[in-house]
Design an enzyme around this catalytic site. Sequence first.
Site, PDB file in Angstrom:
ATOM      1  CE  LYS A  56      42.303  44.723  42.996  1.00  0.00           C
ATOM      2  NZ  LYS A  56      42.543  43.644  42.005  1.00  0.00           N
ATOM      3  CE1 TYR A 118      45.362  36.536  55.543  1.00  0.00           C
ATOM      4  CE2 TYR A 118      43.804  37.041  53.790  1.00  0.00           C
ATOM      5  CZ  TYR A 118      45.026  36.540  54.204  1.00  0.00           C
ATOM      6  OH  TYR A 118      45.903  36.026  53.277  1.00  0.00           O
ATOM      7  N   GLY A 182      42.073  46.278  34.964  1.00  0.00           N
ATOM      8  CA  GLY A 182      40.667  46.056  35.311  1.00  0.00           C
ATOM      9  C   GLY A 182      40.018  47.428  35.430  1.00  0.00           C
ATOM     10  N   GLY A 183      39.968  47.938  36.670  1.00  0.00           N
ATOM     11  CA  GLY A 183      39.456  49.291  36.873  1.00  0.00           C
ATOM     12  C   GLY A 183      40.524  50.363  36.747  1.00  0.00           C
ATOM     13  N   GLY A 184      41.795  49.938  36.674  1.00  0.00           N
ATOM     14  CA  GLY A 184      42.867  50.874  36.365  1.00  0.00           C
ATOM     15  C   GLY A 184      43.691  51.363  37.545  1.00  0.00           C
ATOM     16  CD  GLU A 207      40.260  47.013  28.805  1.00  0.00           C
ATOM     17  OE1 GLU A 207      39.503  47.551  29.621  1.00  0.00           O
ATOM     18  OE2 GLU A 207      40.147  47.147  27.576  1.00  0.00           O
ATOM     19  N   GLY A 211      36.158  42.227  27.579  1.00  0.00           N
ATOM     20  CA  GLY A 211      35.858  43.373  28.446  1.00  0.00           C
ATOM     21  C   GLY A 211      36.761  44.538  28.109  1.00  0.00           C
TER      22      GLY A 211
HETATM   23  C1  LIG Z   1      42.375  43.657  40.738  1.00  0.00           C
HETATM   24  C2  LIG Z   1      43.281  42.874  39.868  1.00  0.00           C
HETATM   25  C3  LIG Z   1      43.665  43.334  38.597  1.00  0.00           C
HETATM   26  C4  LIG Z   1      43.135  44.623  38.010  1.00  0.00           C
HETATM   27  O1  LIG Z   1      43.557  45.733  38.761  1.00  0.00           O
HETATM   28  P1  LIG Z   1      42.859  47.163  38.609  1.00  0.00           P
HETATM   29  O2  LIG Z   1      43.582  48.025  39.564  1.00  0.00           O
HETATM   30  O3  LIG Z   1      41.410  46.983  38.931  1.00  0.00           O
HETATM   31  O4  LIG Z   1      43.032  47.563  37.188  1.00  0.00           O
HETATM   32  C5  LIG Z   1      44.576  42.589  37.867  1.00  0.00           C
HETATM   33  N1  LIG Z   1      45.048  41.419  38.330  1.00  0.00           N
HETATM   34  C6  LIG Z   1      44.707  40.926  39.545  1.00  0.00           C
HETATM   35  C7  LIG Z   1      45.298  39.646  39.986  1.00  0.00           C
HETATM   36  C8  LIG Z   1      43.815  41.649  40.355  1.00  0.00           C
HETATM   37  O5  LIG Z   1      43.468  41.157  41.564  1.00  0.00           O
END
Ligand SMILES: *Cc1c(COP(=O)(O)O)cnc(C)c1O
Length: 322
Positions: A56, A118, A182-184, A207, A211
């Site tokens: 992220k 942070y 998750g959200g993609g 997934e 979910g």
């Molecule tokens: C956020 C996250 C995901 C899912 O990512 P998306 O972009 O929401 O699909 C998967 N693994 C980890 C460790 C995350 O922090």
Amino acid sequence: MSELKLPTYADVVAASERIAGHAHRTPVATSRTANEELGAEVFFKCENLQRMGAFKFRGGYNALARFDDVQRRAGVVAFSSGNHAQAIALSARLLGIPATIIMPHDAPASKIAATRGYGAELVLYDRYTEDREQIGRDLAAKHGLTLIPPYDHADVIAGQGTAAKELLEDVPRLDALFVCLGGGGLLSGSALAARAISPSTKIYGVEPEAGNDGQQSFRSGSIVHIDTPKTIADGAQTQHLGKLTFPIIQRDVDDILTVSDEQLRAEMRFFAARMKMVVEPTGCLGFAAARAMKEQLRGKRVGVIISGGNVDIERYAALLAP
Ligand SMILES: *Cc1c(COP(=O)(O)O)cnc(C)c1O
């Protein structure tokens, strides 16, 4: 839908230039045991070793690096109980942008402490009685802050796509690529990169079974909303795909698969015992699905993105216990 401007591979390339020297170019790991167990060649992209412990940081840094002077001075706001919060907080500190993070007051103490560490300002809310999106919008309106959502944002998607871009540069000609969903944001960005660099690679989103809104959406052709799923994969407890992520996934992804929490725990043990790596439950989605598909993958070159490694040590120990 036609007015939505979807990010493209050119945006992923621009993101990779923007994050160079700030995000780690994470290593690609291999394991003789994994290869033997699957009868395939498996290449793991280790985003558990990314800054702040998950991919992220890529999307967060890319989004903030694009702020203009007015946005930089006013600051960023984000809501998240997990890795997105830390990604925005760290990116903001590196870029000298004030950050406000909205978190549930019962979020894990380690995550609250890390985000505060942070230098972000924390706004704690009650997840049962308050609406975090409303709090975020109110703060944004009142103080002129820019809201960066965790996945449904073109700069976030483009940033996340740099992980698959690096993997395919380091390991060409993958037959299949497995990506946590998750959200993609990660999956849609990865699909942009893989379709451009290696068009014949099969791309799978993975997934948690509990979910499977992404799988339902992919198969039905419109975004399905579900209640917050009960799963140990806390990074994938999203309720729906995004307006930007869904059309890219529909166009560029080959299928969406699901795995159980038990399969995730087995892979956490595998990564710890065999590869000496701490991987959070959500980070195990891709490899769990690849293992379940091993008959089809025999003799193939398989890429797996390990998405993150942030898990409280006590919880980690409890999840590893048989
Ligand atoms: C956020 C996250 C995901 C899912 O990512 P998306 O972009 O929401 O699909 C998967 N693994 C980890 C460790 C995350 O922090």
